[in-house]
Write an enzyme that holds these catalytic residues in place. Structure first.
Site, PDB file in Angstrom:
ATOM      1  N   LYS B  95       1.658  -1.609   0.028  1.00  0.00           N
ATOM      2  CA  LYS B  95       0.019  -0.663   0.256  1.00  0.00           C
ATOM      3  C   LYS B  95       0.799   1.147   0.007  1.00  0.00           C
ATOM      4  CE  LYS B  95      -3.403   2.415   2.862  1.00  0.00           C
ATOM      5  NZ  LYS B  95      -4.205   2.889   3.659  1.00  0.00           N
ATOM      6  N   GLY B 156      -8.122   8.952   9.380  1.00  0.00           N
ATOM      7  CA  GLY B 156      -8.619   9.194  11.247  1.00  0.00           C
ATOM      8  C   GLY B 156      -9.611   9.731  11.652  1.00  0.00           C
ATOM      9  N   ALA B 182      -9.760   5.350   4.577  1.00  0.00           N
ATOM     10  CA  ALA B 182      -9.138   6.731   5.211  1.00  0.00           C
ATOM     11  C   ALA B 182     -10.942   7.304   4.935  1.00  0.00           C
ATOM     12  CB  ALA B 182      -8.265   7.505   4.839  1.00  0.00           C
ATOM     13  N   GLY B 183     -10.974   7.684   6.608  1.00  0.00           N
ATOM     14  CA  GLY B 183     -12.485   8.069   7.025  1.00  0.00           C
ATOM     15  C   GLY B 183     -13.720   7.680   6.918  1.00  0.00           C
ATOM     16  N   ASN B 204      -9.695   0.888   9.262  1.00  0.00           N
ATOM     17  CA  ASN B 204      -8.836   1.033  10.947  1.00  0.00           C
ATOM     18  C   ASN B 204      -9.011   1.594  12.013  1.00  0.00           C
ATOM     19  OD1 ASN B 204      -6.516   0.531  12.688  1.00  0.00           O
ATOM     20  ND2 ASN B 204      -5.303   1.678  11.516  1.00  0.00           N
ATOM     21  N   THR B 205      -9.164   2.776  12.236  1.00  0.00           N
ATOM     22  CA  THR B 205      -9.525   3.746  13.607  1.00  0.00           C
ATOM     23  C   THR B 205     -10.910   3.592  14.030  1.00  0.00           C
ATOM     24  OG1 THR B 205      -7.947   5.629  12.164  1.00  0.00           O
ATOM     25  CG2 THR B 205      -9.147   6.323  14.152  1.00  0.00           C
TER      26      THR B 205
END
Lengths: 66, 261
Positions: B95, B156, B182-183, B204-205
């Site tokens: 990635k 995040g 992301a996000g 992830n987050t």
């Protein structure tokens, strides 16, 4: 002699190999990678590789990330 | 079934492994998510804590391993990290992340393209993280990227899909898989991405900081499956005027006949 290990100065005996260094740090070589002076070192050559004064040694491994 | 660079995935949920409270919770969350692709980062070994090793926490027989180049601020640093990742893991999957500004963590399009060209030449399977730019997505695809990973909102932030129009164009144009990254902060965001036709999402987050990361991983699994199922079923068209779901004939009261007028 002195090397730079992961950005920190470290005093070592002469004629120490990369394998000996990893052993002394309790590191398993199979899940990390070593870079000396910007060159990636093949794991097979750790036992023969003697560290030299001033070497910049980076020991790198995977951590959690996104 | 999702296929990237000739590898098939039965789950369309990719999971990042950062920010979890412990590697045991991370492992359980990955398992609950059903994910077959997890991302990891490369950092200096913590010499004070040498036994702390993420590789031992993951079942790598079931999971593809996607090292990222997080921390790289330009193409050169990303290429160095790619070489280290390949040496450490044996995988050529990557990635690609090039983020010059730690405040926004927005990716540098020029250096991302440059690094993709070089790493593809070197035989890497490159999945670049990009801003939601349809032209850049095409350029990366032409350069040999195996997939593109446009952002939903900054890393995040848990803000969901703030790039809807651009992502729709990327999905409509892409010949390689589109992984929304992301996000993505809630299962509803992931479901929305899948309904839009994204091939996969990376989260992830949203898992790592949830009250119960393992249950949240299950929720995301269900949301991604629901969203994909809906996309494949074909969503109904939206309309600005009402259209009755119940029959408009055979009314019981004459009073209601105005509906037919």
């Amino acid at each position: 002699m002195q090397i730079i290990l992961n950005g920190q100065q470290k005093n070592l005996d002469h004629n120490i190999t990369l394998s000996t260094l990893l052993d002394s740090l309790n590191l398993q070589p199979d899940t990390m990678v070593a870079e000396i002076n910007g060159r990636i070192i093949k794991p097979g050559s750790y036992p023969q590789l003697e560290l030299k004064d001033g070497d910049k040694v980076e020991l790198i491994r995977f951590v959690g990330g996104g | 079934m999702l296929s990237i660079a000739d590898t098939s995935f039965s789950s369309r949920l990719f999971v990042g492994t950062g920010k979890f409270a412990s590697s045991s919770i991370m492992r359980q969350a990955v398992e609950a998510s059903g994910s077959e692709m997890v991302t990891v980062a490369l950092r200096r070994v913590d010499l004070e804590n040498p036994a702390d090793d993420i590789m031992t926490a993951l079942d790598l027989t079931k999971i593809h391993f996607l090292p990222n180049t997080s921390g790289a601020r330009n193409a050169e640093e990303a290429i160095r990290l790619a070489h280290l990742a390949r040496a450490a893991s044996g995988t050529s999957w990557l990635k690609l992340e090039v983020t010059p500004d730690p405040r926004t963590l927005l990716p540098d399009p020029v250096d991302t393209l440059k690094a993709t060209e070089e790493l593809v030449r070197e035989g890497f399977t490159v999945l670049p993280y990009i801003n939601a730019d349809p032209i850049l997505a095409l350029r990366l695809q032409d350069a040999g990227a195996a997939a593109v990973m446009p952002l939903a909102s900054p890393i995040g932030t848990n803000q969901g899909i703030r790039t809807t129009m651009q992502v729709e164009i990327i999905i409509a144009q892409a010949r390689v898989p589109v992984v929304l990254d992301a996000g993505i902060g809630a299962p509803s965001h992931a479901a929305q991405a899948m309904e839009m036709g994204a091939d996969a999402v990376l989260v992830n987050t949203a898992l790592a900081v949830a009250g119960d990361p393992v249950r949240m991983a299950r929720a995301f699994k269900a949301a991604v499956e629901a969203g994909r199922e809906a996309f494949e079923a074909g969503l109904g068209r939206q309309s600005k005027t009402a259209s009755a779901s119940s029959p408009l004939s055979g009314m019981l009261t004459a009073d209601l006949n105005f509906i037919q007028a």
